[in-house]
Design a protein around this motif. Structure first.
Motif, PDB file in Angstrom:
ATOM      1  N   ARG A  39     -16.740 -19.144  68.205  1.00  0.00           N
ATOM      2  CA  ARG A  39     -15.747 -20.201  68.447  1.00  0.00           C
ATOM      3  C   ARG A  39     -14.404 -19.743  67.881  1.00  0.00           C
ATOM      4  N   LYS A  40     -13.335 -20.320  68.436  1.00  0.00           N
ATOM      5  CA  LYS A  40     -11.994 -20.089  67.912  1.00  0.00           C
ATOM      6  C   LYS A  40     -11.455 -21.437  67.454  1.00  0.00           C
ATOM      7  N   PRO A  41     -10.883 -21.478  66.257  1.00  0.00           N
ATOM      8  CA  PRO A  41     -10.314 -22.750  65.806  1.00  0.00           C
ATOM      9  C   PRO A  41      -9.042 -23.072  66.589  1.00  0.00           C
ATOM     10  N   SER A  42      -8.842 -24.333  66.852  1.00  0.00           N
ATOM     11  CA  SER A  42      -7.593 -24.753  67.490  1.00  0.00           C
ATOM     12  C   SER A  42      -6.444 -24.531  66.507  1.00  0.00           C
ATOM     13  N   LEU A  43      -5.246 -24.653  67.003  1.00  0.00           N
ATOM     14  CA  LEU A  43      -4.078 -24.543  66.131  1.00  0.00           C
ATOM     15  C   LEU A  43      -4.129 -25.618  65.050  1.00  0.00           C
ATOM     16  N   GLU A  44      -4.507 -26.827  65.452  1.00  0.00           N
ATOM     17  CA  GLU A  44      -4.583 -27.937  64.496  1.00  0.00           C
ATOM     18  C   GLU A  44      -5.643 -27.678  63.429  1.00  0.00           C
ATOM     19  N   LEU A  45      -6.816 -27.204  63.832  1.00  0.00           N
ATOM     20  CA  LEU A  45      -7.865 -26.903  62.857  1.00  0.00           C
ATOM     21  C   LEU A  45      -7.435 -25.761  61.944  1.00  0.00           C
ATOM     22  N   LEU A  57      -7.211 -19.247  53.599  1.00  0.00           N
ATOM     23  CA  LEU A  57      -7.319 -19.011  55.029  1.00  0.00           C
ATOM     24  C   LEU A  57      -5.943 -19.316  55.604  1.00  0.00           C
ATOM     25  N   THR A  58      -5.485 -18.488  56.510  1.00  0.00           N
ATOM     26  CA  THR A  58      -4.151 -18.686  57.065  1.00  0.00           C
ATOM     27  C   THR A  58      -4.213 -18.833  58.577  1.00  0.00           C
ATOM     28  N   MET A  59      -3.226 -19.505  59.110  1.00  0.00           N
ATOM     29  CA  MET A  59      -3.132 -19.643  60.559  1.00  0.00           C
ATOM     30  C   MET A  59      -3.037 -18.272  61.210  1.00  0.00           C
ATOM     31  N   SER A  60      -2.278 -17.376  60.623  1.00  0.00           N
ATOM     32  CA  SER A  60      -2.120 -16.044  61.209  1.00  0.00           C
ATOM     33  C   SER A  60      -3.404 -15.241  61.137  1.00  0.00           C
ATOM     34  N   GLY A  61      -4.235 -15.480  60.136  1.00  0.00           N
ATOM     35  CA  GLY A  61      -5.504 -14.775  60.030  1.00  0.00           C
ATOM     36  C   GLY A  61      -6.585 -15.368  60.908  1.00  0.00           C
TER      37      GLY A  61
END
Length: 79
Positions: A39-45, A57-61
């Motif tokens: 699965r891939k997390p959404s931008l919001e998650l 954990l970072t959005m870019s990672g």
């Protein structure tokens, strides 16, 4: 496969995994699905996970593809 998530899950304690999942509105099982590349997390998650882990954990990672698009669009708007 999300290496950042894999590494975080390895070092996080079970209560910490539970806390972060709850704070992000998801389950620990879903975190493992992200780590395994199922699965891939959404931008919001991704934003919620970054906040819940205080930046471990970072959005870019978690979603480098979305993060790159987001930063590109912000730089175009500023120009």
């Amino acid at each position: 496969m999300t290496t950042q998530m894999q590494e975080w899950l390895k070092k996080a304690t079970a209560p910490e995994r539970d806390r972060v999942a709850a704070a992000a509105g998801t389950s620990v099982g879903y975190l493992y699905q992200i780590a395994g590349g199922h699965r891939k997390p959404s931008l919001e998650l991704s934003k919620k996970l970054q906040a819940a882990t205080e930046g471990e954990l970072t959005m870019s990672g978690l979603r480098p593809d979305l993060y790159e698009l987001l930063t590109e669009s912000k730089s175009q708007v500023a120009a």
